[in-house]
Design an enzyme around this catalytic site. Structure first.
Site, PDB file in Angstrom:
ATOM      1  N   GLU A 128       1.328  -0.665  -6.325  1.00 10.49           N
ATOM      2  CA  GLU A 128       2.044  -1.376  -5.507  1.00 10.49           C
ATOM      3  C   GLU A 128       3.134  -0.670  -4.942  1.00 10.49           C
ATOM      4  O   GLU A 128       3.423   0.611  -5.352  1.00 10.49           O
ATOM      5  CB  GLU A 128       2.555  -2.509  -6.356  1.00 10.49           C
ATOM      6  CG  GLU A 128       1.206  -3.520  -6.631  1.00 10.49           C
ATOM      7  CD  GLU A 128       2.012  -4.780  -7.687  1.00 10.49           C
ATOM      8  OE1 GLU A 128       1.140  -5.519  -8.092  1.00 10.49           O
ATOM      9  OE2 GLU A 128       3.265  -4.846  -7.732  1.00 10.49           O
ATOM     10  N   GLU A 243     -12.687   7.823 -13.991  1.00  6.76           N
ATOM     11  CA  GLU A 243     -11.664   8.060 -12.431  1.00  6.76           C
ATOM     12  C   GLU A 243     -11.333   9.248 -12.174  1.00  6.76           C
ATOM     13  O   GLU A 243     -11.696  10.098 -11.184  1.00  6.76           O
ATOM     14  CB  GLU A 243     -10.610   6.910 -12.363  1.00  6.76           C
ATOM     15  CG  GLU A 243      -9.900   7.278 -11.018  1.00  6.76           C
ATOM     16  CD  GLU A 243      -8.890   6.131 -10.884  1.00  6.76           C
ATOM     17  OE1 GLU A 243      -7.816   6.482  -9.869  1.00  6.76           O
ATOM     18  OE2 GLU A 243      -8.642   5.256 -11.755  1.00  6.76           O
TER      19      GLU A 243
END
Length: 380
Positions: A128, A243
């Protein structure tokens, strides 16, 4: 050193992937860089060739393969043709992990077939504007209202953000519960109030569509909750090693490509009547990079096998991530210098390698965060 982690099936898969990349990606990528996005048709072609769902169960159109060596092959072959804008790795290495581990049977039937065919392009939205690597501090909320969650907030720097039909969104279902209030909810294209911002203009990865996402009272069925409510942060922590290994594999492959293209250049380019590769400085620079690459490759291959066995630790994934991405940046900078003025020209691949490499030490957790993780595991 000779790599020995691949078997005949991986070699056959590599041949198929390489053929696809040379035919469909290599001739078109420069245009996609100008466009700022890869066409959706490429995803459909890749799905038809079995390149997107090889890890998914066969009953949903996948290959039923649980072996990260196949993911490695796909990533390495994308790097080999300079396909830095093609978001397949996000789809096959990251999103697939969450869906395979946490999706319900109903969700698998609903999502997996189109995941495999390329009809459903996926992404994951964690970052964000005000949070960066601090996932516990996210502000996007998903408040339960009967049979729906009402999602409000925004995300930024989301890869596949323009093309994505399906985005796993990290949000707070209980804003007062800290990390234990985080859940993962799938938002899908067409949901009212789910909007995309501009395709962000980046210094590298020009063909990779990266966008801001906005959620304004988006009503999401509770059936789109992935896993259990309040366990999203745990799920994110469980999947971060994979990841980071995916980034590590790509960084290592990119370093190999950078060294190889520079070797070709310094053998041909002449100064003062002889190839610049014959100068001691050139030899020492490339000898140093080759040594660090080879040492890194041994760790990367060991990490791939460890992931397959479920043994790759958070700290080990962090070690690989920071080492290989820093080496990729180092190689890009030093090899561009060896190219001289030509290295500054965008028509030379080393210039693209230089700008593409810079993000690697930032996304997936910065180098500084990786070192902090490692230090904590050492009791510091």
């Amino acid at each position: 050193m000779q790599r020995n982690i691949f078997e005949a099936d991986h070699d056959s898969f590599r041949e198929a992937v390489r053929t696809f990349m040379e035919k469909e990606v290599a001739p078109n990528h420069a245009q996609w860089e100008q466009d700022g996005i890869v066409p959706r048709e490429l995803w459909l072609k890749a799905g038809a060739q079995g390149l997107l769902g090889f890890m998914m169960p066969e009953e949903f159109g996948g290959g039923g393969i649980d072996d990260f060596r196949f993911n490695t092959v796909l990533s390495e072959e994308l790097v080999r043709v300079g396909g830095s804008g093609v978001g397949f790795v996000l789809h096959t290495d990251l999103v697939s992990g969450y869906l395979l581990s946490y999706a319900s049977d109903e969700q698998k039937e609903r999502w997996f077939p189109k995941f495999c065919t390329g009809e459903m392009i996926t992404g994951i939205a964690m970052t964000e504007p005000g949070t960066g690597s601090d996932l516990q501090a996210i502000q996007t909320t998903a408040i339960r209202d009967g049979g729906h969650y009402v999602v409000n907030g925004s995300k930024t720097f989301i890869s596949n953000g323009i093309n994505a039909d399906f985005v796993i969104v990290a949000c707070k279902t209980d804003p007062d519960a800290g990390a234990m209030g985080v859940s993962l909810i799938a938002l899908e294209r067409g949901m009212e109030g789910f909007e995309r911002g501009r395709n962000l203009d980046k210094m590298g990865l020009k063909a990779q569509d990266t966008a801001e996402l906005f959620f304004d009272n988006v009503k999401v069925p509770i059936e789109n909750l992935i896993g259990e409510e309040g366990k999203g942060f745990i799920y994110l922590m469980e999947k971060l090693p994979q990841e980071r290994l995916a980034i590590t594999v790509g960084a290592q492959a990119a370093t190999r490509k950078i060294i190889d293209m520079t070797l070709d250049y310094v053998k041909e380019r002449k100064a003062f009547g002889k190839p610049i590769g014959s100068f001691q400085n050139s030899r020492f620079v490339l000898a140093e990079l080759e040594t660090e690459f080879q040492i890194g490759q041994a760790f990367v291959d060991k990490s791939i096998l460890a992931l397959n066995e479920g043994e790759l630790t958070v700290a080990e994934a962090a070690m690989g991530k920071w080492w290989t991405t820093e080496l990729q940046n180092k190689a890009a900078a030093k090899c561009l210098q060896l190219h001289g003025g030509y290295g500054y020209m965008t028509e030379y691949p080393i210039a693209k390698a230089y700008t593409d490499s810079r993000i690697q030490t930032i996304y997936g957790g910065t180098t500084e965060i990786m070192k902090e993780i490692i230090g904590r595991t050492m009791g510091l």
